[in-house]
Motif scaffolding. Structure first.
Motif, mmCIF file in Angstrom:
data_model
loop_
_atom_site.group_PDB
_atom_site.id
_atom_site.type_symbol
_atom_site.label_atom_id
_atom_site.label_comp_id
_atom_site.label_asym_id
_atom_site.label_seq_id
_atom_site.Cartn_x
_atom_site.Cartn_y
_atom_site.Cartn_z
ATOM 1 N N ILE A 391 0.836 -1.206 0.000
ATOM 2 C CA ILE A 391 0.000 0.000 0.000
ATOM 3 C C ILE A 391 0.868 1.252 0.000
ATOM 4 C CG2 ILE A 391 -1.578 1.371 1.426
ATOM 5 C CD1 ILE A 391 -3.053 -0.814 0.029
ATOM 6 N N LEU A 392 1.887 1.286 0.854
ATOM 7 C CA LEU A 392 2.770 2.462 0.898
ATOM 8 C C LEU A 392 3.514 2.652 -0.417
ATOM 9 C CD1 LEU A 392 4.559 2.621 4.383
ATOM 10 C CD2 LEU A 392 2.802 4.127 3.475
ATOM 11 N N GLN A 393 3.981 1.554 -0.989
ATOM 12 C CA GLN A 393 4.754 1.665 -2.223
ATOM 13 C C GLN A 393 3.888 2.123 -3.388
ATOM 14 O OE1 GLN A 393 6.791 -1.911 -3.327
ATOM 15 N NE2 GLN A 393 7.979 -0.914 -4.944
ATOM 16 N N GLN A 394 2.697 1.500 -3.532
ATOM 17 C CA GLN A 394 1.845 1.820 -4.667
ATOM 18 C C GLN A 394 1.252 3.214 -4.583
ATOM 19 O OE1 GLN A 394 1.122 -0.135 -7.542
ATOM 20 N NE2 GLN A 394 2.967 -1.104 -6.746
ATOM 21 N N ASN A 395 0.923 3.657 -3.388
ATOM 22 C CA ASN A 395 0.223 4.929 -3.234
ATOM 23 C C ASN A 395 1.153 6.111 -2.994
ATOM 24 O OD1 ASN A 395 -2.924 4.369 -3.014
ATOM 25 N ND2 ASN A 395 -1.870 2.683 -2.011
ATOM 26 N N TYR A 396 2.310 5.842 -2.351
ATOM 27 C CA TYR A 396 3.149 6.973 -1.948
ATOM 28 C C TYR A 396 4.613 6.816 -2.341
ATOM 29 C CZ TYR A 396 -1.028 7.786 0.795
ATOM 30 O OH TYR A 396 -2.333 7.974 1.176
ATOM 31 N N GLY A 397 4.960 5.733 -3.027
ATOM 32 C CA GLY A 397 6.333 5.556 -3.486
ATOM 33 C C GLY A 397 7.307 5.202 -2.391
ATOM 34 N N ILE A 398 6.826 4.831 -1.210
ATOM 35 C CA ILE A 398 7.689 4.495 -0.071
ATOM 36 C C ILE A 398 7.956 2.991 -0.094
ATOM 37 C CG2 ILE A 398 7.828 4.432 2.444
ATOM 38 C CD1 ILE A 398 6.088 6.977 2.439
ATOM 39 N N ASP A 399 9.193 2.622 -0.418
ATOM 40 C CA ASP A 399 9.566 1.220 -0.585
ATOM 41 C C ASP A 399 10.344 0.760 0.644
ATOM 42 O OD1 ASP A 399 10.100 -1.280 -1.529
ATOM 43 O OD2 ASP A 399 11.580 -0.645 -3.010
ATOM 44 N N LEU A 400 9.639 0.265 1.651
ATOM 45 C CA LEU A 400 10.276 -0.122 2.913
ATOM 46 C C LEU A 400 11.223 -1.296 2.714
ATOM 47 C CD1 LEU A 400 7.219 -0.073 5.367
ATOM 48 C CD2 LEU A 400 8.804 1.777 4.849
ATOM 49 N N LEU A 497 23.888 -1.487 12.262
ATOM 50 C CA LEU A 497 23.148 -0.451 11.544
ATOM 51 C C LEU A 497 22.796 -0.937 10.132
ATOM 52 C CD1 LEU A 497 23.780 3.331 11.643
ATOM 53 C CD2 LEU A 497 23.494 2.227 9.426
ATOM 54 N N ILE A 498 21.510 -0.858 9.794
ATOM 55 C CA ILE A 498 21.015 -1.241 8.462
ATOM 56 C C ILE A 498 20.574 0.033 7.761
ATOM 57 C CG2 ILE A 498 19.359 -2.662 7.179
ATOM 58 C CD1 ILE A 498 18.990 -4.300 9.775
ATOM 59 N N TYR A 499 20.894 0.131 6.474
ATOM 60 C CA TYR A 499 20.651 1.407 5.793
ATOM 61 C C TYR A 499 20.162 1.157 4.363
ATOM 62 C CZ TYR A 499 21.849 5.788 3.392
ATOM 63 O OH TYR A 499 21.813 6.939 2.630
ATOM 64 N N LYS A 500 19.145 1.918 3.956
ATOM 65 C CA LYS A 500 18.651 1.865 2.580
ATOM 66 C C LYS A 500 18.108 3.238 2.220
ATOM 67 C CE LYS A 500 15.051 -0.145 -0.388
ATOM 68 N NZ LYS A 500 13.887 -1.069 -0.478
ATOM 69 N N GLN A 501 18.246 3.607 0.948
ATOM 70 C CA GLN A 501 17.704 4.897 0.510
ATOM 71 C C GLN A 501 17.233 4.796 -0.943
ATOM 72 O OE1 GLN A 501 21.168 7.394 1.021
ATOM 73 N NE2 GLN A 501 21.826 7.103 -1.092
ATOM 74 N N HIS A 502 16.311 5.697 -1.339
ATOM 75 C CA HIS A 502 15.876 5.779 -2.733
ATOM 76 C C HIS A 502 15.198 7.123 -2.960
ATOM 77 C CE1 HIS A 502 11.558 5.193 -1.824
ATOM 78 N NE2 HIS A 502 11.941 4.271 -0.954
ATOM 79 N N ALA A 503 15.048 7.468 -4.220
ATOM 80 C CA ALA A 503 14.313 8.691 -4.558
ATOM 81 C C ALA A 503 12.838 8.465 -4.276
ATOM 82 C CB ALA A 503 14.532 9.050 -6.019
ATOM 83 N N LEU A 504 12.188 9.506 -3.801
ATOM 84 C CA LEU A 504 10.753 9.427 -3.539
ATOM 85 C C LEU A 504 10.049 9.989 -4.758
ATOM 86 C CD1 LEU A 504 8.822 8.550 -1.324
ATOM 87 C CD2 LEU A 504 8.876 10.865 -0.421
ATOM 88 N N GLU A 505 9.552 9.098 -5.642
ATOM 89 C CA GLU A 505 9.159 9.496 -6.983
ATOM 90 C C GLU A 505 7.705 9.927 -7.115
ATOM 91 O OE1 GLU A 505 12.274 6.466 -9.209
ATOM 92 O OE2 GLU A 505 10.140 6.001 -9.102
ATOM 93 N N ILE A 506 6.847 9.522 -6.197
ATOM 94 C CA ILE A 506 5.417 9.794 -6.360
ATOM 95 C C ILE A 506 5.012 11.002 -5.544
ATOM 96 C CG2 ILE A 506 3.086 8.874 -6.002
ATOM 97 C CD1 ILE A 506 4.163 6.132 -6.533
ATOM 98 N N GLY A 507 4.650 12.062 -6.212
ATOM 99 C CA GLY A 507 4.067 13.225 -5.559
ATOM 100 C C GLY A 507 5.010 14.019 -4.683
ATOM 101 N N SER A 508 6.315 13.853 -4.853
ATOM 102 C CA SER A 508 7.217 14.548 -3.938
ATOM 103 C C SER A 508 8.376 15.249 -4.628
ATOM 104 C CB SER A 508 7.777 13.546 -2.917
ATOM 105 O OG SER A 508 6.745 12.911 -2.226
#
Length: 564
Positions: A391-400, A497-508
């Motif tokens: 839901i987060l990924q499809q609607n808001y581009g947040i890929d946990l 420490l675990i780390y991940k990052q990406h561009a926030l592509e939807i609406g931001s």
């Protein structure tokens, strides 16, 4: 259950085995579809449709793609008669569409039926009389010979009035209550009618075999149909038709097996509306074929619009679990189902697959006008991390990160369980933002500066208890240096420490999102997220979010002297 002894099997198997249909795997081509919504469907409504509503429903059936439509029983009422005359006189019937009307085997009814049909470009006149043992004995109290005479007399009258009426007419006969009739008798009476009508290649006759009341398991109906198909006279010039009802809940199965057994035509209704438990549902039949890669020759590409018009006109609702059309039929609440669907959708994107094989979804909802958003995965206390992450990924581009989904999943499920409600995507997003993103208490990150002298020297500005301070640390990179500041100068212990990052592509726009997980001394993993226009700032905010969640959770006390 009481009174079992009062029930018996009132159907009849064919006199010989008829099982060739069992050798077929699936239906390979669409039958001729005939909608009986405006007759069977309409007569089953608490408030039948008026003239304007019937005209609107007729237009809906044309949009779906029906080429044969039973428009009513014109001798039954003035509304039925007026409807048919309106269709003909106002030229509302496309040239490639055949209308159908129903008539009993009674002369005054047949006569009025043909009066209503005057000038029809193409019409099927559907003659019927009941043939079952129960109807013969209890209703008509007539012998088999007398029942045959009713059918034969009606068949002759149809020929007579058709010859005297302007129009183009095809004949259809139904031994009503076929499923409660001895199969040999059904064959005898149908062949008697065929002898009267003399079907030819350019003048085919429809023999319709209705499950007026569904009385047997579907394989019995199929065997009955195959026997009739094998033994009807003039078979090459007979269109064998089915008209299943749904008393046993097997209308669709009856129709599917009946088609395997030789039927070429199916009469039914949209969403199965009809007397008692209804007629066979043509939507389900057609889309079942579609799911096997067979074109049903009907258009259900916008099923929500069809449902909207259907519900308005018949004043009934399509059940939430109705196959294909129901609001919830593509929806998964179960965590394991959601996880499988989410992974299946991702696999489709990665593999660019030709065929639809997503777990738990028989067809692609998009193909019939449904949306992925809000249709496939919906969230309640039974949902799992996969669906919530989807839901987060499809609607808001947040890929946990996969490791973070479990933590966030528990947060969402706890809210849903506490409030005893389904959570909408915006509510899930709000939970995520409030509990994980840019958390700034007790340590509020302000900014950082760094210089590289073999290793990174980093100065971090924080606000604690409304006072700003600067702390300096060293590390192999900026984030490592800041992590060392937190551990050595704030005295907060963690590891892995675990780390991940990406561009926030939807609406931001150009924002970036970072995720950081840290493990406390007791083995608990705490996650934080940072969102910022600068990718490094988003990483630092994520780290402080995770640290703040851990500190708050463990109720650590950090003396002010540590940061002076």
């Amino acid at each position: 259950m009481k009174n079992i002894e009062k029930y018996t099997r009132g159907y009849f198997m064919p006199p010989v085995k008829s099982l060739k249909w069992t050798e077929k795997e699936y239906i390979t081509e669409a039958p001729t579809w005939c909608s009986v919504d405006l007759r069977d469907g309409n007569q089953a409504l608490i408030v039948p449709m008026n003239l304007e509503e019937k005209l609107e429903y007729f237009q809906l059936l044309l949009e779906v793609g029906f080429k044969e439509i039973e428009v009513g029983f014109p001798a039954a009422s003035e509304t039925e008669y007026a409807f048919l005359r309106t269709l003909i006189e106002e030229n509302l019937i496309p040239d490639d569409v055949t209308i159908q009307v129903l008539t009993q085997s009674r002369e005054h009814i047949i006569k009025k039926t043909f009066e209503a049909l005057q000038g029809a470009k193409k019409a099927v006149v559907h003659l019927y009389n009941s043939t079952s043992v129960a109807q013969r004995e209890q209703v008509f109290r007539k012998s088999k010979e007398e029942i045959i005479n009713i059918a034969v007399t009606g068949a002759k009258m149809l020929k007579k009035y058709a010859a005297e009426t302007e129009g183009n007419f095809q004949f259809q006969y139904s031994p009503e209550s076929f499923t409660g009739t001895e199969v040999e008798f059904s064959l005898e009476i149908c062949n008697k009618v065929l002898d009267i009508w003399q079907p030819a290649e350019d003048n085919k006759v429809i023999i319709n075999l209705p499950a007026t009341v569904s009385m047997s398991m579907p394989h019995v109906y199929a065997s009955q149909i195959e026997y009739m198909s094998d033994n009807l006279k003039y078979r090459d010039n007979v269109v064998l038709s089915l008209h299943p009802h749904n008393d046993r809940g097997t209308g669709v199965a009856d129709a599917e097996l009946g088609m395997l057994a030789g039927a070429q035509r199916v009469e039914g209704t949209l969403f199965g509306n009809g007397e008692r438990t209804g007629n066979v549902d043509i939507v389900t039949l057609a889309l079942n074929m579609y799911s096997h890669g067979v074109d049903p020759k009907l258009n259900f590409e916008n099923i929500p619009a069809i449902i909207s018009k259907y519900e308005k006109l018949v004043r009934m609702t399509v059940h939430e679990r109705h196959p294909y059309g129901g609001e919830l039929v593509f929806t998964a609440f179960s965590g394991s189902h959601q996880d499988a669907i989410a992974k299946g959708m991702k696999w489709r994107e990665e593999e660019d697959c030709q065929y639809w094989t997503v777990p738990y979804l028989l067809i692609d909802p998009m193909d019939i006008g449904r949306e992925y958003e809000g249709d496939i995965i919906r969230i309640n206390s039974q949902s799992g991390k996969g669906g919530i992450g989807y839901i987060l990924q499809q609607n808001y581009g947040i890929d946990l990160p996969n490791e973070m989904r479990e933590s966030f999943g528990y947060s969402v499920k706890n809210v849903s369980d506490h409030n005893q409600k389904e959570l909408m995507p915006n509510e899930i997003y709000d939970i995520f933002m409030n509990e994980y993103v840019n958390i700034n208490t007790p340590f509020e990150y302000i900014r950082y500066q760094y210089k590289q002298n073999g290793q990174y020297e980093t100065i971090v500005s924080l606000r604690v208890n409304n006072e700003e301070c600067e702390l300096t640390g060293y590390g192999n990179g900026r984030l490592d240096a800041i992590s060392n500041v937190i551990q050595t100068q704030l005295g907060i212990d963690y590891k892995d420490l675990i780390y991940k990052q990406h561009a926030l592509e939807i609406g931001s726009g150009s924002q970036a999102v970072s995720y950081v997980g840290i493990t406390s001394n007791n083995g608990t993993v705490y996650w934080g997220c940072g969102i910022d226009t600068d990718i490094m700032n988003s990483s630092v905010k994520a780290l402080f979010s995770a640290v703040n969640k851990m500190v708050t959770s463990l109720q650590l006390s950090v003396e002010r002297e540590l940061i002076k």
